[in-house]
Design a protein around this motif. Structure first.
Motif, PDB file in Angstrom:
ATOM      1  N   LEU A   1      10.557  15.614 113.325  1.00  0.00           N
ATOM      2  CA  LEU A   1      11.040  16.709 114.161  1.00  0.00           C
ATOM      3  C   LEU A   1      11.547  17.854 113.285  1.00  0.00           C
ATOM      4  CD1 LEU A   1      11.619  17.516 117.118  1.00  0.00           C
ATOM      5  CD2 LEU A   1      13.860  16.501 116.861  1.00  0.00           C
ATOM      6  N   LEU A   2      12.258  17.464 112.211  1.00  0.00           N
ATOM      7  CA  LEU A   2      12.811  18.484 111.310  1.00  0.00           C
ATOM      8  C   LEU A   2      11.706  19.242 110.589  1.00  0.00           C
ATOM      9  CD1 LEU A   2      15.787  16.540 109.689  1.00  0.00           C
ATOM     10  CD2 LEU A   2      15.901  18.362 111.371  1.00  0.00           C
ATOM     11  N   LEU A   3      10.635  18.540 110.256  1.00  0.00           N
ATOM     12  CA  LEU A   3       9.548  19.187 109.513  1.00  0.00           C
ATOM     13  C   LEU A   3       8.752  20.152 110.395  1.00  0.00           C
ATOM     14  CD1 LEU A   3       8.203  16.189 107.405  1.00  0.00           C
ATOM     15  CD2 LEU A   3       9.516  18.158 106.605  1.00  0.00           C
ATOM     16  N   GLY A   4       8.855  19.981 111.691  1.00  0.00           N
ATOM     17  CA  GLY A   4       8.138  20.875 112.605  1.00  0.00           C
ATOM     18  C   GLY A   4       6.709  20.429 112.786  1.00  0.00           C
ATOM     19  N   SER A   5       6.029  21.069 113.725  1.00  0.00           N
ATOM     20  CA  SER A   5       4.662  20.664 114.058  1.00  0.00           C
ATOM     21  C   SER A   5       3.769  21.886 114.090  1.00  0.00           C
ATOM     22  CB  SER A   5       4.666  20.007 115.434  1.00  0.00           C
ATOM     23  OG  SER A   5       5.034  20.985 116.392  1.00  0.00           O
ATOM     24  N   THR A   6       2.485  21.606 114.197  1.00  0.00           N
ATOM     25  CA  THR A   6       1.525  22.711 114.336  1.00  0.00           C
ATOM     26  C   THR A   6       1.858  23.513 115.600  1.00  0.00           C
ATOM     27  OG1 THR A   6      -0.103  21.261 113.339  1.00  0.00           O
ATOM     28  CG2 THR A   6      -0.934  23.242 114.407  1.00  0.00           C
ATOM     29  N   VAL A   7       2.226  22.789 116.663  1.00  0.00           N
ATOM     30  CA  VAL A   7       2.534  23.470 117.924  1.00  0.00           C
ATOM     31  C   VAL A   7       3.689  24.453 117.735  1.00  0.00           C
ATOM     32  CG1 VAL A   7       3.150  23.135 120.340  1.00  0.00           C
ATOM     33  CG2 VAL A   7       1.839  21.398 119.157  1.00  0.00           C
ATOM     34  N   ASP A   8       4.736  24.014 117.027  1.00  0.00           N
ATOM     35  CA  ASP A   8       5.881  24.913 116.798  1.00  0.00           C
ATOM     36  C   ASP A   8       5.421  26.188 116.110  1.00  0.00           C
ATOM     37  OD1 ASP A   8       7.615  23.030 117.804  1.00  0.00           O
ATOM     38  OD2 ASP A   8       8.048  22.165 115.842  1.00  0.00           O
ATOM     39  N   GLY A   9       4.599  26.014 115.074  1.00  0.00           N
ATOM     40  CA  GLY A   9       4.121  27.176 114.321  1.00  0.00           C
ATOM     41  C   GLY A   9       3.254  28.081 115.172  1.00  0.00           C
ATOM     42  N   VAL A  10       2.374  27.471 115.964  1.00  0.00           N
ATOM     43  CA  VAL A  10       1.477  28.262 116.820  1.00  0.00           C
ATOM     44  C   VAL A  10       2.314  29.043 117.837  1.00  0.00           C
ATOM     45  CG1 VAL A  10      -0.313  28.102 118.604  1.00  0.00           C
ATOM     46  CG2 VAL A  10      -0.535  26.770 116.505  1.00  0.00           C
ATOM     47  N   LEU A  11       3.287  28.362 118.445  1.00  0.00           N
ATOM     48  CA  LEU A  11       4.148  29.039 119.430  1.00  0.00           C
ATOM     49  C   LEU A  11       4.893  30.204 118.792  1.00  0.00           C
ATOM     50  CD1 LEU A  11       5.835  26.222 121.522  1.00  0.00           C
ATOM     51  CD2 LEU A  11       4.615  28.209 122.411  1.00  0.00           C
ATOM     52  N   HIS A  12       5.348  29.987 117.576  1.00  0.00           N
ATOM     53  CA  HIS A  12       6.128  31.012 116.876  1.00  0.00           C
ATOM     54  C   HIS A  12       5.297  32.272 116.608  1.00  0.00           C
ATOM     55  CE1 HIS A  12       9.319  32.464 114.299  1.00  0.00           C
ATOM     56  NE2 HIS A  12       8.409  32.762 113.394  1.00  0.00           N
TER      57      HIS A  12
ATOM     58  N   GLU B   1      -0.849  29.261 111.174  1.00  0.00           N
ATOM     59  CA  GLU B   1      -1.039  30.714 111.011  1.00  0.00           C
ATOM     60  C   GLU B   1      -2.425  31.162 111.453  1.00  0.00           C
ATOM     61  OE1 GLU B   1      -0.023  31.264 106.921  1.00  0.00           O
ATOM     62  OE2 GLU B   1       2.039  30.612 107.331  1.00  0.00           O
ATOM     63  N   GLU B   2      -3.439  30.392 111.076  1.00  0.00           N
ATOM     64  CA  GLU B   2      -4.813  30.819 111.367  1.00  0.00           C
ATOM     65  C   GLU B   2      -5.150  30.738 112.861  1.00  0.00           C
ATOM     66  OE1 GLU B   2      -6.352  32.405 109.155  1.00  0.00           O
ATOM     67  OE2 GLU B   2      -5.040  31.810 107.509  1.00  0.00           O
TER      68      GLU B   2
ATOM     69  N   ALA C   1       2.103  33.039 118.030  1.00  0.00           N
ATOM     70  CA  ALA C   1       1.120  33.493 119.037  1.00  0.00           C
ATOM     71  C   ALA C   1       1.689  34.599 119.920  1.00  0.00           C
ATOM     72  CB  ALA C   1       0.706  32.311 119.919  1.00  0.00           C
ATOM     73  N   ASN C   2       0.818  35.510 120.338  1.00  0.00           N
ATOM     74  CA  ASN C   2       1.277  36.489 121.327  1.00  0.00           C
ATOM     75  C   ASN C   2       0.547  36.300 122.664  1.00  0.00           C
ATOM     76  OD1 ASN C   2      -1.152  37.509 120.649  1.00  0.00           O
ATOM     77  ND2 ASN C   2      -0.450  39.572 120.099  1.00  0.00           N
ATOM     78  N   CYS C   3       0.002  35.088 122.859  1.00  0.00           N
ATOM     79  CA  CYS C   3      -0.578  34.751 124.162  1.00  0.00           C
ATOM     80  C   CYS C   3       0.038  33.420 124.617  1.00  0.00           C
ATOM     81  CB  CYS C   3      -2.099  34.629 124.059  1.00  0.00           C
ATOM     82  SG  CYS C   3      -2.641  33.263 123.026  1.00  0.00           S
ATOM     83  N   ASP C   4      -0.369  32.939 125.779  1.00  0.00           N
ATOM     84  CA  ASP C   4       0.154  31.660 126.261  1.00  0.00           C
ATOM     85  C   ASP C   4      -0.374  30.510 125.402  1.00  0.00           C
ATOM     86  OD1 ASP C   4       1.279  33.153 128.224  1.00  0.00           O
ATOM     87  OD2 ASP C   4       0.173  32.270 129.890  1.00  0.00           O
ATOM     88  N   VAL C   5       0.417  29.460 125.310  1.00  0.00           N
ATOM     89  CA  VAL C   5       0.010  28.266 124.554  1.00  0.00           C
ATOM     90  C   VAL C   5       0.230  27.050 125.451  1.00  0.00           C
ATOM     91  CG1 VAL C   5       0.472  26.834 122.517  1.00  0.00           C
ATOM     92  CG2 VAL C   5       0.724  29.334 122.362  1.00  0.00           C
ATOM     93  N   LEU C   6      -0.815  26.264 125.626  1.00  0.00           N
ATOM     94  CA  LEU C   6      -0.671  25.017 126.390  1.00  0.00           C
ATOM     95  C   LEU C   6      -0.608  23.850 125.407  1.00  0.00           C
ATOM     96  CD1 LEU C   6      -0.703  23.323 129.014  1.00  0.00           C
ATOM     97  CD2 LEU C   6      -3.182  23.237 128.786  1.00  0.00           C
ATOM     98  N   ALA C   7       0.520  23.154 125.397  1.00  0.00           N
ATOM     99  CA  ALA C   7       0.674  21.967 124.549  1.00  0.00           C
ATOM    100  C   ALA C   7       0.402  20.743 125.410  1.00  0.00           C
ATOM    101  CB  ALA C   7       2.083  21.930 123.960  1.00  0.00           C
ATOM    102  N   VAL C   8      -0.728  20.100 125.184  1.00  0.00           N
ATOM    103  CA  VAL C   8      -1.104  18.917 125.966  1.00  0.00           C
ATOM    104  C   VAL C   8      -0.369  17.715 125.391  1.00  0.00           C
ATOM    105  CG1 VAL C   8      -3.011  17.412 126.650  1.00  0.00           C
ATOM    106  CG2 VAL C   8      -3.375  19.891 126.447  1.00  0.00           C
ATOM    107  N   ARG C   9       0.492  17.113 126.166  1.00  0.00           N
ATOM    108  CA  ARG C   9       1.335  16.010 125.670  1.00  0.00           C
ATOM    109  C   ARG C   9       0.477  14.782 125.368  1.00  0.00           C
ATOM    110  NH1 ARG C   9       5.683  15.644 123.098  1.00  0.00           N
ATOM    111  NH2 ARG C   9       7.092  16.545 124.617  1.00  0.00           N
ATOM    112  N   LEU C  10       0.616  14.279 124.133  1.00  0.00           N
ATOM    113  CA  LEU C  10      -0.136  13.101 123.715  1.00  0.00           C
ATOM    114  C   LEU C  10       0.802  11.922 123.592  1.00  0.00           C
ATOM    115  CD1 LEU C  10      -2.160  14.899 120.915  1.00  0.00           C
ATOM    116  CD2 LEU C  10      -2.977  14.287 123.183  1.00  0.00           C
ATOM    117  N   GLN C  11       0.374  10.769 124.073  1.00  0.00           N
ATOM    118  CA  GLN C  11       1.197   9.565 123.960  1.00  0.00           C
ATOM    119  C   GLN C  11       0.946   8.926 122.603  1.00  0.00           C
ATOM    120  OE1 GLN C  11       3.351   9.033 126.267  1.00  0.00           O
ATOM    121  NE2 GLN C  11       2.483  10.612 127.584  1.00  0.00           N
TER     122      GLN C  11
END
Ligand code: AMP
Length: 146
Positions: free
Chosen positions: A122-133, A96-97, A135-145
């Motif tokens: 996956l069911l619990l969701g991630s920070t990225v999911d919340g941020v995407l949900h 949210e912040e 945000a009203n700007c673009d979001v770049l999710a950098v894939r981490l191995q």
């Protein structure tokens, strides 16, 4: 495609953080943009503090855990040469912040790390999911191995 002008890097102090930070730094230079950084404090007790409170990086507190988090945050921001007024340490929930600050500061790209998730995670969701949900700007999710 328009150039990004104000980029916000979200850091969580994990081992993968450096890679996400380098990607954000690289994009900032490529677009000649401004880089801001946020860490949301969600892992230490802060009674009497409401969500969304900005924690001062200048004044010292007696809370050792908080001072340790500040030190880590300032070290990374220094390494990335981010101006002091573009550093945000905030108490609350990251999903949210991060988008809220992005709206307040006219950010046009948020950069976060993203782990592949399976099963329960996956069911619990991630920070990225919340941020995407939120945000009203673009979001770049950098894939981490993993
Ligand atoms: P996670 O969903 O916890 O795996 O986190 C994915 C990404 O979200 C991290 O790589 C960071 O970019 C960002 N992130 C997670 N937690 C925080 C936090 N407390 N403050 C700022 N960014 C965070």
């Amino acid at each position: 495609m328009n150039d990004y002008k104000n980029i916000l890097l979200a850091i969580d102090f994990t081992d993968y953080g450096d890679y996400v930070a380098q990607q954000a730094k690289h994009l900032t230079e490529k677009f000649n943009a401004k880089l801001s950084v946020i860490h949301v404090l969600d892992n230490i007790p802060m009674p009497d503090t409401t969500y969304g409170t900005v924690i001062s990086l200048e004044s010292e507190s007696t809370d050792e855990l908080l001072e340790a988090e500040k030190t880590k945050f300032i070290r990374i921001a220094d390494q990335l040469k981010i101006e002091p007024y573009r550093r945000w340490l905030i108490w609350g929930r990251p999903q949210e912040e991060i988008p809220l600050l992005a709206k307040q500061k006219n950010i046009d790209l948020i950069v976060v790390g993203s782990h592949g998730r399976h099963g329960i995670a996956l069911l619990l969701g991630s920070t990225v999911d919340g941020v995407l949900h939120h945000a009203n700007c673009d979001v770049l999710a950098v894939r981490l191995q993993d």
